[in-house]
Design an enzyme around this catalytic site. Structure first.
Site, PDB file in Angstrom:
ATOM      1  N   ASP A 279     -11.203   2.981   3.886  1.00  0.00           N
ATOM      2  CA  ASP A 279     -11.498   1.613   3.742  1.00  0.00           C
ATOM      3  C   ASP A 279     -13.067   1.272   3.689  1.00  0.00           C
ATOM      4  O   ASP A 279     -13.520   0.159   3.451  1.00  0.00           O
ATOM      5  CB  ASP A 279     -10.787   0.950   5.179  1.00  0.00           C
ATOM      6  CG  ASP A 279      -9.873  -0.100   4.433  1.00  0.00           C
ATOM      7  OD1 ASP A 279      -9.650  -0.448   3.585  1.00  0.00           O
ATOM      8  OD2 ASP A 279      -9.154  -0.370   5.752  1.00  0.00           O
TER       9      ASP A 279
ATOM     10  N   GLN B 244      -4.577  -1.376   9.592  1.00  0.00           N
ATOM     11  CA  GLN B 244      -4.430  -2.848   9.013  1.00  0.00           C
ATOM     12  C   GLN B 244      -5.146  -3.617   9.906  1.00  0.00           C
ATOM     13  O   GLN B 244      -4.582  -3.975  11.091  1.00  0.00           O
ATOM     14  CB  GLN B 244      -2.992  -3.138   8.543  1.00  0.00           C
ATOM     15  CG  GLN B 244      -2.686  -4.598   8.021  1.00  0.00           C
ATOM     16  CD  GLN B 244      -3.383  -4.761   6.516  1.00  0.00           C
ATOM     17  OE1 GLN B 244      -3.407  -3.778   5.937  1.00  0.00           O
ATOM     18  NE2 GLN B 244      -3.964  -5.680   6.290  1.00  0.00           N
TER      19      GLN B 244
ATOM     20  N   LYS C 168       0.938  -1.150   0.073  1.00  0.00           N
ATOM     21  CA  LYS C 168       0.037  -0.054   0.043  1.00  0.00           C
ATOM     22  C   LYS C 168       0.940   1.122  -0.076  1.00  0.00           C
ATOM     23  O   LYS C 168       0.627   2.186  -0.636  1.00  0.00           O
ATOM     24  CB  LYS C 168      -0.982   0.001   1.189  1.00  0.00           C
ATOM     25  CG  LYS C 168      -2.002  -1.188   0.918  1.00  0.00           C
ATOM     26  CD  LYS C 168      -2.794  -1.217   2.538  1.00  0.00           C
ATOM     27  CE  LYS C 168      -3.853  -2.471   2.025  1.00  0.00           C
ATOM     28  NZ  LYS C 168      -4.503  -2.831   3.385  1.00  0.00           N
TER      29      LYS C 168
END
Ligand code: NDP
Length: 281
Positions: free
Chosen positions: A118, A95, A51
Site C-alpha cells: 500500500d 484495510q 481486491k
C-alpha cells in the site's frame, strides 16, 4: 472533452500483469497477497472482496483474514508479524479504517517495508519523497498511470490537489512534483479555493464531499481527475460535479469507472513487483 475510461486502462494493465505472473510461475514464483479486514463495514468489505477477486483472476496466491471487530491490537500485530515471516506472502494490506481501539499508525508501521504494497509505511513514504525506489501508494500512482496513458503533459503544468490526506493528497503532490508539475495543495483551511482551482491545468479532487468541484471552479480545458467515492442515496458519486464540469474539462474521470479500478490494478502491480524483488528479478 474526453471521458477517461479507467476500467479500460486498468484492464490493459491487468492483462500485462497476468502475463507477468505466468512468466514468474515458470521460474517457481507465485506472488502472494494477504488482505486483513477488521469488522463488518460494508464499503470496506466491498473493496476487500474486489481486491481478492482481482488477485485470483491474475493468478496470485491470495489470502483474506476477516477479523472480529473486537480483536485486540496485540492480536492484530501478531498476525502481521506472522505474515511478515510467511515466505508465500509478498504483499500485506490492512484495510482502513480500523476500529478506534486500534492504533492504525502502529499497525501500518508493523508491516515489513518489503511487503508494504500500500506504500503507507513511513520508510516507503520517505523513499518516495526523496525519489528512491519505493512502493508507491496505489491511488495516486494510479492517477499518474492514467495521466501517462492519456499522454497528459505534466512538466511545467500547474496541478492543484484538493485534499491533503496521507493516503491520497500528500503522495499525489509528491508524485506530480517528481514529474515537474508546479503543485498547489488545498485543504479545509485554504482561502479562495475557487480562485486557486481556477488556475489549474490539472485538478485532482480528493475531498470526500459529493459534487464539491463545480464548473465555476474549473478553467476551460483543464484535466480533471476525481478521486472521490461518496455514497449518495445508494449511488456512487465523485467529488466533482461531473455533468457541469465535463463541459469545460478537456479530459475528465467519471465515478465510478475512473480512478477506482486503477487503485486495485496498482495494488496488484506492487505485489508482483515485491515478488520480483524477492526473487532477484
Ligand atoms: P480524507 O477525509 O482523509 O481527506 C479529505 C481532505 O479534503 C482533507 O485534507 C480535508 O482538509 C480536505 N477537505 C475537506 N473539506 C474541504 C473543503 N471544504 N475545502 C477544501 N478541502 C477540504 O479523505 P481521503 O484523502 O482518504 O479520501 C478522499 C476521497 O477519495 C474520499 O471520497 C475517498 O472515499 C476517496 N478515495 C478513493 C480511492 C479510490 O480508490 N478511488 C482511494 C482512497 C480514497 P483538512 O486536511 O484540512 O481536513
Amino acid at each position: 472533452m474526453k471521458i477517461i475510461d479507467g476500467k479500460l486502462i486498468s484492464a490493459k494493465l491487468k492483462e500485462e500483469l497476468k502475463e507477468e505472473v505466468e512468466k514468474l510461475k515458470e521460474v517457481g514464483i507465485v506472488p502472494g497477497l494477504a488482505v486483513i479486514i477488521v469488522g463488518n463495514d460494508p464499503a470496506s468489505k466491498t473493496y476487500v472482496n474486489s481486491k481478492e477477486k482481482n488477485a485470483e483472476k491474475l493468478g496470485l496466491y491470495s489470502v483474506k483474514h476477516q477479523l472480529d471487530e473486537k480483536i485486540s491490537e496485540e492480536q492484530l500485530l501478531k498476525l502481521i508479524d506472522d505474515l511478515n515471516n510467511d515466505s508465500k506472502i509478498h504483499g500485506i494490506l490492512v484495510q482502513l479504517p480500523l476500529p478506534n481501539h486500534i492504533d492504525s499508525k502502529k499497525v501500518l508501521n508493523k508491516i515489513s517495508i518489503e511487503k508494504d504494497v500500500d506504500g503507507f509505511h513511513p520508510e516507503n513514504v520517505g523513499k518516495m519523497i526523496v525519489g528512491d525506489k519505493a512502493f508507491l501508494p496505489c491511488t495516486p500512482n494510479g492517477v499518474i498511470k492514467i495521466l501517462e496513458y492519456e499522454n497528459v503533459e505534466i512538466t511545467g503544468k500547474h496541478a492543484v490537489i484538493i485534499g491533503r490526506s496521507n493516503i491520497v493528497g500528500k503522495p499525489m503532490a509528491a508524485l506530480l512534483l517528481e514529474r515537474n508539475a508546479t503543485v498547489t495543495v488545498c485543504h479545509s483551511k485554504t482561502k479562495n479555493l475557487s480562485e486557486i482551482v481556477n488556475l489549474a491545468d490539472i485538478v485532482v479532487a480528493a475531498v470526500g464531499r459529493p459534487n464539491f468541484v463545480n464548473a465555476d471552479m474549473v478553467k476551460e480545458g483543464a484535466v480533471v481527475i476525481d478521486v472521490g467515492i461518496n455514497r449518495v442515496d445508494g449511488k456512487l458519486v465523485g467529488d466533482v460535479d461531473f455533468d457541469s464540469v465535463k463541459e469545460k474539462a478537456s479530459l475528465i474521470t467519471p465515478v465510478p469507472g475512473g480512478v477506482g479500478p486503477m487503485t486495485i490494478a496498482m495494488l496488484m502491480y506492487n505485489t508482483i513487483e515485491s515478488a520480483k524483488r524477492r526473487g532477484g528479478i
